[in-house]
Design an enzyme around this catalytic site. Sequence first.
Site, mmCIF file in Angstrom:
data_model
loop_
_atom_site.group_PDB
_atom_site.id
_atom_site.type_symbol
_atom_site.label_atom_id
_atom_site.label_comp_id
_atom_site.label_asym_id
_atom_site.label_seq_id
_atom_site.Cartn_x
_atom_site.Cartn_y
_atom_site.Cartn_z
ATOM 1 N N SER A 230 47.829 85.260 117.592
ATOM 2 C CA SER A 230 47.808 86.036 116.346
ATOM 3 C C SER A 230 47.532 87.509 116.613
ATOM 4 O O SER A 230 46.814 87.849 117.551
ATOM 5 C CB SER A 230 46.704 85.469 115.421
ATOM 6 N N TYR B 17 37.528 82.417 114.229
ATOM 7 C CA TYR B 17 38.952 82.018 114.267
ATOM 8 C C TYR B 17 39.707 82.942 115.216
ATOM 9 O O TYR B 17 40.382 82.493 116.142
ATOM 10 C CB TYR B 17 39.576 82.068 112.868
ATOM 11 N N LYS C 9 41.656 82.433 119.221
ATOM 12 C CA LYS C 9 43.002 82.845 119.659
ATOM 13 C C LYS C 9 42.889 83.665 120.940
ATOM 14 O O LYS C 9 43.632 83.496 121.898
ATOM 15 C CB LYS C 9 43.701 83.648 118.564
HETATM 16 C C1 WQD Z 1 46.688 90.381 103.734
HETATM 17 C C2 WQD Z 1 46.297 91.595 102.886
HETATM 18 C C3 WQD Z 1 44.020 91.567 102.130
HETATM 19 C C4 WQD Z 1 44.375 88.217 99.374
HETATM 20 C C5 WQD Z 1 44.871 86.612 108.108
HETATM 21 C C6 WQD Z 1 44.459 86.250 109.512
HETATM 22 C C7 WQD Z 1 45.680 86.122 110.376
HETATM 23 C C8 WQD Z 1 46.571 85.091 109.749
HETATM 24 C C9 WQD Z 1 46.995 85.577 108.362
HETATM 25 C C10 WQD Z 1 46.214 82.788 110.307
HETATM 26 C C11 WQD Z 1 44.903 92.099 103.233
HETATM 27 C C12 WQD Z 1 45.009 91.523 100.958
HETATM 28 C C13 WQD Z 1 44.664 89.183 100.324
HETATM 29 C C14 WQD Z 1 44.066 88.622 98.038
HETATM 30 C C15 WQD Z 1 44.375 90.912 98.677
HETATM 31 N N1 WQD Z 1 45.867 83.875 109.625
HETATM 32 N N2 WQD Z 1 44.667 90.498 99.965
HETATM 33 N N3 WQD Z 1 44.083 89.959 97.744
HETATM 34 O O1 WQD Z 1 43.872 88.983 106.485
HETATM 35 O O2 WQD Z 1 46.066 90.103 107.196
HETATM 36 O O3 WQD Z 1 45.493 87.876 108.130
HETATM 37 O O4 WQD Z 1 45.790 85.677 107.596
HETATM 38 O O5 WQD Z 1 47.086 82.668 111.105
HETATM 39 O O6 WQD Z 1 45.313 85.712 111.658
HETATM 40 O O7 WQD Z 1 43.670 87.289 110.030
HETATM 41 O O8 WQD Z 1 46.128 88.084 105.744
HETATM 42 O O9 WQD Z 1 47.036 87.394 103.564
HETATM 43 O O10 WQD Z 1 44.505 87.262 103.936
HETATM 44 O O11 WQD Z 1 45.599 89.473 103.666
HETATM 45 O O12 WQD Z 1 44.374 92.125 98.358
HETATM 46 O O13 WQD Z 1 43.788 87.802 97.132
HETATM 47 O O14 WQD Z 1 46.248 91.199 101.536
HETATM 48 O O15 WQD Z 1 42.947 92.435 101.820
HETATM 49 O O16 WQD Z 1 44.909 93.514 103.128
HETATM 50 P P1 WQD Z 1 45.304 88.874 106.865
HETATM 51 P P2 WQD Z 1 45.798 87.970 104.174
#
Ligand code: WQD
Length: 338
Positions: free
Chosen positions: A125, A150, A154
């Site tokens: 990741s 997590y 990785k």
């Molecule tokens: C994306 C953006 C949030 C939800 C994580 C893991 C990564 C992979 C994918 C597993 C961020 C914003 C989110 C919400 C929001 N996981 N957001 N409101 O954190 O980039 O990655 O998930 O494989 O390894 O680190 O993904 O989709 O959680 O967030 O504003 O209700 O969306 O702040 O900027 P992230 P995400």
Amino acid sequence: MKKILITGGAGYIGSHTAVELWNAGLEPIILDDFSNSHEHVLDRLAEITGKRFAFYRGDCNQRELLDQIAQEHQLAGVIHFAAFKAVGESTQQPLAYYKNNLGSLLVLLEFMQDKGIQNIVFSSSCTVYGQPDVLPVTEATPRKDAESPYGNTKKIGEDILVDYVKSKPGIRVVALRYFNPVGAHPSAKIGELPMGTPQNLVPFITQTAAGIRQKLTVFGNDYDTPDGSCVRDYIHVVDLADAHVKALRFLFEKTLDFYEVFNVGTGRGNTVLEVIHAFEKVNGLKLAYEIGPRRAGDVVKTWANTTKINQVLGWYPKFSLEDCMKDSWRWQLTLDTK
Ligand code: WQD
């Protein structure tokens, strides 16, 4: 036809990869414990491909089950998806994450060595980069201290593979560093099935649009980005699946004791608000959202430099952000709204 063991093959990325493997003339053998997936995914896979893939229920810590699979199938390689993947949950249950994610990798590698299985694609990741100092991120970008157990599993998983390959066990390894997987199969028969309240952006968007969630909260719009919301590289899950096929083909041609890492992203960064607006535009919907406080641990901006995977694997993304939003919504509409 070469057979490939897909651990976690009933999961979100695993199931889409099973379809692309089949389309590329490779036969998936699926191992899954349904801890983060559903049994009916196997039926959907049969509908999409016309083939019911061999399936084994369990996890990679069960060595005797792995031996049974090798007894019944001549395996040309493994794609290892099976892992717990919730960032927040991992901070509450670090031991469960280290035991499951790393323990299963160790059992799998010993199994491969004993059975002479020489090719593995490891699901890593972009989280290993943390907040990169220079963007876009290349594979030479230094990894940073993980922001969560997590993410650490990785990073440590990659280190285990590097050290193991150095011991010349006779295997070939590709680690794929995913950016943000989104979207669903165009057939809308498979897609993301988050358990409980979604932590990730896109399933929260689609569940809000479906009326399952009242409102989406944008976690901060006061960052140093074009519109103040965080930037990510959102990659369609079918594009991501195709990268696994190309990684395997690459491994088949390589010498043994080989390790290589590839970023898998589109090379484009989009803000949270851009994702929301793309979703609204392509689906003709208005999304109920509000701006809320920042989420602890969030990386502000990251997106991939994809030169290496483009040039070495000949892989390029085919789907746009709009395609991702269209396919995600079409998939959500097939789900119960309860
Ligand atoms: C994306 C953006 C949030 C939800 C994580 C893991 C990564 C992979 C994918 C597993 C961020 C914003 C989110 C919400 C929001 N996981 N957001 N409101 O954190 O980039 O990655 O998930 O494989 O390894 O680190 O993904 O989709 O959680 O967030 O504003 O209700 O969306 O702040 O900027 P992230 P995400």
